[in-house]
Design a protein around this motif. Structure first.
Motif, PDB file in Angstrom:
ATOM      1  N   LYS A 125       0.844  -1.203   0.000  1.00 46.74           N
ATOM      2  CA  LYS A 125       0.000   0.000   0.000  1.00 46.74           C
ATOM      3  C   LYS A 125       0.878   1.252   0.000  1.00 46.74           C
ATOM      4  O   LYS A 125       0.618   2.200  -0.750  1.00 46.74           O
ATOM      5  CB  LYS A 125      -0.909  -0.016   1.227  1.00 46.74           C
ATOM      6  N   ASP A 126       1.932   1.242   0.820  1.00 41.37           N
ATOM      7  CA  ASP A 126       2.857   2.382   0.858  1.00 41.37           C
ATOM      8  C   ASP A 126       3.485   2.623  -0.511  1.00 41.37           C
ATOM      9  O   ASP A 126       3.602   3.772  -0.962  1.00 41.37           O
ATOM     10  CB  ASP A 126       3.967   2.137   1.888  1.00 41.37           C
ATOM     11  N   LEU A 127       3.879   1.535  -1.180  1.00 40.67           N
ATOM     12  CA  LEU A 127       4.495   1.672  -2.502  1.00 40.67           C
ATOM     13  C   LEU A 127       3.494   2.202  -3.529  1.00 40.67           C
ATOM     14  O   LEU A 127       3.836   3.037  -4.372  1.00 40.67           O
ATOM     15  CB  LEU A 127       5.064   0.324  -2.966  1.00 40.67           C
ATOM     16  N   ARG A 128       2.234   1.733  -3.462  1.00 45.69           N
ATOM     17  CA  ARG A 128       1.196   2.215  -4.376  1.00 45.69           C
ATOM     18  C   ARG A 128       0.924   3.703  -4.186  1.00 45.69           C
ATOM     19  O   ARG A 128       0.631   4.419  -5.141  1.00 45.69           O
ATOM     20  CB  ARG A 128      -0.108   1.437  -4.159  1.00 45.69           C
ATOM     21  N   GLU A 129       1.014   4.142  -2.928  1.00 48.40           N
ATOM     22  CA  GLU A 129       0.776   5.557  -2.632  1.00 48.40           C
ATOM     23  C   GLU A 129       1.944   6.439  -3.060  1.00 48.40           C
ATOM     24  O   GLU A 129       1.881   7.658  -2.922  1.00 48.40           O
ATOM     25  CB  GLU A 129       0.523   5.741  -1.127  1.00 48.40           C
ATOM     26  N   ALA A 136       8.343   1.684   2.970  1.00 49.15           N
ATOM     27  CA  ALA A 136       7.679   0.384   2.892  1.00 49.15           C
ATOM     28  C   ALA A 136       8.466  -0.660   3.684  1.00 49.15           C
ATOM     29  O   ALA A 136       7.886  -1.506   4.366  1.00 49.15           O
ATOM     30  CB  ALA A 136       7.545  -0.047   1.440  1.00 49.15           C
ATOM     31  N   ALA A 137       9.798  -0.585   3.623  1.00 47.85           N
ATOM     32  CA  ALA A 137      10.632  -1.533   4.363  1.00 47.85           C
ATOM     33  C   ALA A 137      10.500  -1.323   5.864  1.00 47.85           C
ATOM     34  O   ALA A 137      10.691  -2.260   6.655  1.00 47.85           O
ATOM     35  CB  ALA A 137      12.085  -1.380   3.946  1.00 47.85           C
ATOM     36  N   GLY A 138      10.150  -0.108   6.268  1.00 43.98           N
ATOM     37  CA  GLY A 138       9.953   0.187   7.684  1.00 43.98           C
ATOM     38  C   GLY A 138       8.893  -0.682   8.321  1.00 43.98           C
ATOM     39  O   GLY A 138       8.971  -0.999   9.515  1.00 43.98           O
ATOM     40  N   GLU A 139       7.906  -1.096   7.536  1.00 43.98           N
ATOM     41  CA  GLU A 139       6.856  -1.990   8.043  1.00 43.98           C
ATOM     42  C   GLU A 139       7.461  -3.333   8.473  1.00 43.98           C
ATOM     43  O   GLU A 139       7.096  -3.883   9.510  1.00 43.98           O
ATOM     44  CB  GLU A 139       5.786  -2.224   6.970  1.00 43.98           C
ATOM     45  N   PHE A 140       8.382  -3.837   7.665  1.00 40.78           N
ATOM     46  CA  PHE A 140       9.021  -5.120   7.977  1.00 40.78           C
ATOM     47  C   PHE A 140       9.934  -4.994   9.198  1.00 40.78           C
ATOM     48  O   PHE A 140       9.995  -5.906  10.023  1.00 40.78           O
ATOM     49  CB  PHE A 140       9.820  -5.622   6.768  1.00 40.78           C
ATOM     50  N   VAL A 141      10.628  -3.862   9.292  1.00 42.50           N
ATOM     51  CA  VAL A 141      11.504  -3.634  10.451  1.00 42.50           C
ATOM     52  C   VAL A 141      10.659  -3.540  11.718  1.00 42.50           C
ATOM     53  O   VAL A 141      11.006  -4.108  12.758  1.00 42.50           O
ATOM     54  CB  VAL A 141      12.357  -2.364  10.243  1.00 42.50           C
ATOM     55  N   ARG A 142       9.530  -2.849  11.619  1.00 45.52           N
ATOM     56  CA  ARG A 142       8.620  -2.723  12.776  1.00 45.52           C
ATOM     57  C   ARG A 142       8.144  -4.103  13.227  1.00 45.52           C
ATOM     58  O   ARG A 142       8.110  -4.420  14.421  1.00 45.52           O
ATOM     59  CB  ARG A 142       7.430  -1.840  12.401  1.00 45.52           C
ATOM     60  N   GLY A 184       9.608  -8.155  -2.191  1.00 45.41           N
ATOM     61  CA  GLY A 184       9.408  -7.390  -3.417  1.00 45.41           C
ATOM     62  C   GLY A 184       9.559  -5.890  -3.271  1.00 45.41           C
ATOM     63  O   GLY A 184       9.278  -5.149  -4.210  1.00 45.41           O
ATOM     64  N   VAL A 185      10.009  -5.396  -2.124  1.00 44.82           N
ATOM     65  CA  VAL A 185      10.239  -3.962  -1.962  1.00 44.82           C
ATOM     66  C   VAL A 185      11.563  -3.635  -2.657  1.00 44.82           C
ATOM     67  O   VAL A 185      12.594  -4.239  -2.347  1.00 44.82           O
ATOM     68  CB  VAL A 185      10.316  -3.578  -0.462  1.00 44.82           C
TER      69      VAL A 185
END
Length: 158
Positions: free
Chosen positions: A12-16, A23-29, A60-61
């Motif tokens: 969603k972050d990438l689409r926006e 977007a990678a911050g979501e995975f780190v979180r 895929g980020v």
């Protein structure tokens, strides 16, 4: 494997139009949460960030690999491979090593050899798979060895 919700949020972050690092911050979180819950043995926040970035690349980020001054060659190679897997340029490695030893003659079940659980097994009533194969090898050798000996004695032409 990252949570489905994390992947959805990152996409969603990438689409926006947000940057890949956001977007990678979501995975780190997500990885930080795993450490807080005691899910695995990463000891520091640096490890959590590294694991999170790797998961992001594999999901895929399009995160760039670190620069030469920032990370070791091993880390850069690993990041490059993760990125290739995420961008579908490379297949993820298989779960099993191709050099792993495998049974030569099939499993005990395939050969209809009765194998009992270890504590209850009696060598007379229920031989192990190894015992069965050693008997077969001895029989094969007893048939094959005399032939080889006679060929060596007389020579290959008779």
């Amino acid at each position: 494997m990252p949570d489905k919700a994390t992947v959805v949020r990152a996409k969603k972050d990438l689409r926006e139009g947000k940057s890949p690092s956001t977007a990678a911050g979501e995975f780190v979180r997500e990885e930080m949460e795993h450490i807080r819950e005691g899910e695995h043995g990463a000891r520091s926040t640096k490890q959590a960030i590294a694991i999170g970035l790797s998961k992001a690349r594999r999901a895929g980020v399009p995160l760039k690999t670190p620069k030469k001054e920032q990370a070791s060659a091993r880390t850069r190679r690993s990041a490059k491979q993760d990125l290739e897997v995420g961008q579908k340029e490379r297949k993820p490695p298989s779960r099993h090593c191709p050099h792993r030893p495998r049974p030569l003659h099939g499993s005990a079940r395939a050969l209809d050899i009765p194998v009992a659980p270890r504590p209850t097994r009696s060598s007379k009533t229920c031989p192990t798979v190894g015992q069965v194969f050693s008997v077969r090898l001895r029989r094969a050798w007893s048939v094959w060895a005399p032939r080889v000996g006679s060929v060596r004695a007389s020579g290959p032409c008779g």
